[in-house]
Design a protein around this motif. Structure first.
Motif, PDB file in Angstrom:
ATOM      1  N   LEU A 166      -5.765   5.030  -1.552  1.00 43.96           N
ATOM      2  CA  LEU A 166      -7.141   4.718  -1.921  1.00 43.96           C
ATOM      3  C   LEU A 166      -7.962   4.741  -0.644  1.00 43.96           C
ATOM      4  O   LEU A 166      -7.520   4.258   0.401  1.00 43.96           O
ATOM      5  N   CYS A 167      -9.150   5.311  -0.738  1.00 44.62           N
ATOM      6  CA  CYS A 167     -10.039   5.448   0.409  1.00 44.62           C
ATOM      7  C   CYS A 167     -11.215   4.491   0.233  1.00 44.62           C
ATOM      8  O   CYS A 167     -11.819   4.432  -0.845  1.00 44.62           O
ATOM      9  N   LEU A 168     -11.556   3.749   1.278  1.00 40.46           N
ATOM     10  CA  LEU A 168     -12.663   2.811   1.212  1.00 40.46           C
ATOM     11  C   LEU A 168     -13.972   3.558   1.413  1.00 40.46           C
ATOM     12  O   LEU A 168     -14.259   4.060   2.497  1.00 40.46           O
ATOM     13  N   GLY A 169     -14.773   3.616   0.374  1.00 38.98           N
ATOM     14  CA  GLY A 169     -16.106   4.199   0.462  1.00 38.98           C
ATOM     15  C   GLY A 169     -17.109   3.142   0.908  1.00 38.98           C
ATOM     16  O   GLY A 169     -17.051   2.000   0.463  1.00 38.98           O
ATOM     17  N   SER A 226      -9.538  -3.384  -7.144  1.00 43.21           N
ATOM     18  CA  SER A 226      -9.297  -1.943  -7.176  1.00 43.21           C
ATOM     19  C   SER A 226      -7.861  -1.595  -6.816  1.00 43.21           C
ATOM     20  O   SER A 226      -7.301  -0.614  -7.319  1.00 43.21           O
ATOM     21  N   LEU A 227      -7.243  -2.395  -5.960  1.00 39.64           N
ATOM     22  CA  LEU A 227      -5.894  -2.083  -5.510  1.00 39.64           C
ATOM     23  C   LEU A 227      -4.859  -2.244  -6.622  1.00 39.64           C
ATOM     24  O   LEU A 227      -3.728  -1.773  -6.500  1.00 39.64           O
ATOM     25  N   GLY A 228      -5.257  -2.894  -7.721  1.00 40.92           N
ATOM     26  CA  GLY A 228      -4.345  -3.025  -8.852  1.00 40.92           C
ATOM     27  C   GLY A 228      -3.963  -1.692  -9.457  1.00 40.92           C
ATOM     28  O   GLY A 228      -2.923  -1.571 -10.114  1.00 40.92           O
ATOM     29  N   ALA A 229      -4.787  -0.664  -9.231  1.00 39.57           N
ATOM     30  CA  ALA A 229      -4.490   0.661  -9.785  1.00 39.57           C
ATOM     31  C   ALA A 229      -3.186   1.227  -9.243  1.00 39.57           C
ATOM     32  O   ALA A 229      -2.525   2.036  -9.910  1.00 39.57           O
ATOM     33  N   LEU A 230      -2.787   0.808  -8.043  1.00 40.39           N
ATOM     34  CA  LEU A 230      -1.567   1.328  -7.438  1.00 40.39           C
ATOM     35  C   LEU A 230      -0.312   0.875  -8.175  1.00 40.39           C
ATOM     36  O   LEU A 230       0.763   1.454  -8.001  1.00 40.39           O
ATOM     37  N   MET A 234       0.829  -1.193   0.000  1.00 42.45           N
ATOM     38  CA  MET A 234       0.000   0.000   0.000  1.00 42.45           C
ATOM     39  C   MET A 234       0.871   1.253   0.000  1.00 42.45           C
ATOM     40  O   MET A 234       1.920   1.289   0.640  1.00 42.45           O
ATOM     41  N   GLU A 235       0.420   2.269  -0.704  1.00 38.77           N
ATOM     42  CA  GLU A 235       1.100   3.558  -0.699  1.00 38.77           C
ATOM     43  C   GLU A 235       0.332   4.503   0.230  1.00 38.77           C
ATOM     44  O   GLU A 235      -0.893   4.429   0.336  1.00 38.77           O
ATOM     45  N   TYR A 236       1.067   5.386   0.887  1.00 41.24           N
ATOM     46  CA  TYR A 236       0.457   6.329   1.823  1.00 41.24           C
ATOM     47  C   TYR A 236       0.905   7.745   1.493  1.00 41.24           C
ATOM     48  O   TYR A 236       1.936   7.966   0.847  1.00 41.24           O
ATOM     49  N   THR A 237       0.121   8.700   1.949  1.00 39.69           N
ATOM     50  CA  THR A 237       0.465  10.104   1.766  1.00 39.69           C
ATOM     51  C   THR A 237      -0.155  10.904   2.896  1.00 39.69           C
ATOM     52  O   THR A 237      -0.957  10.388   3.676  1.00 39.69           O
ATOM     53  N   ASN A 238       0.210  12.163   2.978  1.00 40.68           N
ATOM     54  CA  ASN A 238      -0.408  13.040   3.969  1.00 40.68           C
ATOM     55  C   ASN A 238      -1.727  13.581   3.432  1.00 40.68           C
ATOM     56  O   ASN A 238      -1.859  13.852   2.229  1.00 40.68           O
ATOM     57  N   GLY A 257      -2.446  -2.746 -21.700  1.00 39.65           N
ATOM     58  CA  GLY A 257      -2.384  -3.991 -20.950  1.00 39.65           C
ATOM     59  C   GLY A 257      -2.919  -3.876 -19.540  1.00 39.65           C
ATOM     60  O   GLY A 257      -2.560  -4.676 -18.672  1.00 39.65           O
ATOM     61  N   HIS A 258      -3.796  -2.882 -19.313  1.00 35.64           N
ATOM     62  CA  HIS A 258      -4.358  -2.674 -17.983  1.00 35.64           C
ATOM     63  C   HIS A 258      -5.877  -2.650 -18.035  1.00 35.64           C
ATOM     64  O   HIS A 258      -6.475  -2.276 -19.054  1.00 35.64           O
ATOM     65  N   ASP A 259      -6.500  -3.007 -16.928  1.00 40.13           N
ATOM     66  CA  ASP A 259      -7.947  -2.938 -16.833  1.00 40.13           C
ATOM     67  C   ASP A 259      -8.380  -1.466 -16.857  1.00 40.13           C
ATOM     68  O   ASP A 259      -7.718  -0.606 -16.267  1.00 40.13           O
ATOM     69  N   PRO A 260      -9.498  -1.153 -17.528  1.00 35.86           N
ATOM     70  CA  PRO A 260      -9.957   0.240 -17.576  1.00 35.86           C
ATOM     71  C   PRO A 260     -10.132   0.870 -16.196  1.00 35.86           C
ATOM     72  O   PRO A 260      -9.820   2.049 -16.003  1.00 35.86           O
ATOM     73  N   ALA A 261     -10.644   0.109 -15.229  1.00 39.51           N
ATOM     74  CA  ALA A 261     -10.821   0.656 -13.882  1.00 39.51           C
ATOM     75  C   ALA A 261      -9.483   1.065 -13.279  1.00 39.51           C
ATOM     76  O   ALA A 261      -9.371   2.114 -12.623  1.00 39.51           O
ATOM     77  N   ASP A 262      -8.454   0.277 -13.503  1.00 41.95           N
ATOM     78  CA  ASP A 262      -7.125   0.601 -12.975  1.00 41.95           C
ATOM     79  C   ASP A 262      -6.582   1.865 -13.624  1.00 41.95           C
ATOM     80  O   ASP A 262      -5.950   2.699 -12.960  1.00 41.95           O
TER      81      ASP A 262
END
Length: 328
Positions: A16-19, A293-297, A1-5, A260-265
């Protein structure tokens, strides 16, 4: 997982934020629990909800589900940066909605009770109130912060000038003010780039995009339709968007296949690359959708790919912030 301020704060959140809007109406409580557990396993520490979610006036169905999940213990609450919202109608009486000091304080108490926690990490105004002075709003928020019931305050669905108003009033009170703005933002809806995003960057607010895949239209809707799925994206507002933008969506899905990536990513990765964006909100209905969804990272879009996406889904006007977007 990547994090930021989160904006200019020292608060660290996942990219990514869990809605949780689906929890209750679309996703059962056991499945909601499984999604939240999986989110923590995968390092997602930023959860977003609202008092109106669950869509049963005054019940706070989704907050209750999250509260019962927290009540299981195991460090769940301690690991989560919890965001909820105030503004929506929570009863039939006049003061059970909006941003009056009375409603803000009472709504916060009710959310804390439903969420079974002592503190809301990020308390967001779900919409701007044109009838409540900022002095009143900030006085109520300052009280909640002083009591330890709220740590940070954010906005949602504000215009750029509303952000300026809010921060000017907060600065006069020597109060931190807003730290984030949650707004609709995706490849197909880019008007916030004109003034909201520049204002947020100027004031040090983190952008939290909602509907990052435009109701599923950027998640491979045409492919899913061919496979017999995508029911959500073929009804209501999403259906209108599909009709109006079908050619662009077809080209988008073809381009994603070339990458070579899913459109959602790709749609999420584009947002993650935008200036000022802290964390797009993903709203999985199953734990499997969360994992996907985490594949987008892992997706990195180069300048050529970003330029092609601008061609498929052009920014408003000439692009970038106003007034240059519409003037010389």
């Amino acid at each position: 997982m990547e994090y930021t301020n989160l904006g200019r704060t020292g608060l660290t959140v996942s990219r990514l934020c869990l809605g949780t809007m689906n929890f209750g109406p679309q996703t059962s409580e056991p499945d909601s629990f499984a999604i939240m557990d999986r989110a923590l396993e995968r390092g997602v520490n930023f959860f977003d909800t609202a008092d109106v979610y669950g869509w049963q006036t005054g019940e706070g169905v989704t907050e209750q589900i999250i509260g019962r999940w927290f009540a299981q213990g195991g460090g769940r609450r301690e690991k989560v940066v919890l965001a909820t919202k105030v503004y929506g109608k929570m009863g039939d009486w006049p003061n059970e909605q909006g941003l009056s000091a009375r409603h803000i304080v009472r709504a916060c108490e009710d959310s804390l009770r439903r969420l079974q926690t002592d503190t809301i990490d990020l308390y967001q105004m779900h919409h701007v109130s044109r009838s409540t002075p900022w002095e009143e709003i900030w006085q109520a928020m300052e009280t909640l912060v002083a009591q330890g019931k709220v740590l940070y305050v954010g906005s949602s669905n504000f215009a750029g000038w509303h952000l300026g108003q809010a921060q000017a009033a907060a600065q006069q009170r020597n109060f931190l003010g807003l730290v984030s703005e949650q707004c609709i933002y995706n490849l197909m809806t880019r008007h916030v780039e004109l003034e909201v995003v520049p204002a947020a960057q100027h004031y040090g607010l983190g952008i939290i995009p909602w509907s990052p895949l435009h109701g599923g239209l950027l998640a491979g809707v045409l492919r899913k339709m061919e496979q017999g799925g995508a029911a959500r994206s073929t009804s209501g507002r999403a259906a209108e968007g599909l009709t109006e933008n079908r050619a662009a969506i077809e080209a988008y899905e073809s381009f994603c296949a070339e990458l070579g990536h899913d459109p959602a990513d790709v749609g999420l990765a584009w947002l993650l690359a935008r200036p000022g964006v802290t964390a797009p909100i993903i709203g999985p209905r199953t734990a499997e959708q969360l994992d996907a969804s985490l594949g987008a990272l892992d997706v990195r879009l180069d300048e050529k790919a970003l330029s092609r996406l601008d061609e498929l889904f052009p920014p408003v006007g000439k692009g970038g912030p106003g007034p240059e977007a519409w003037a010389w």
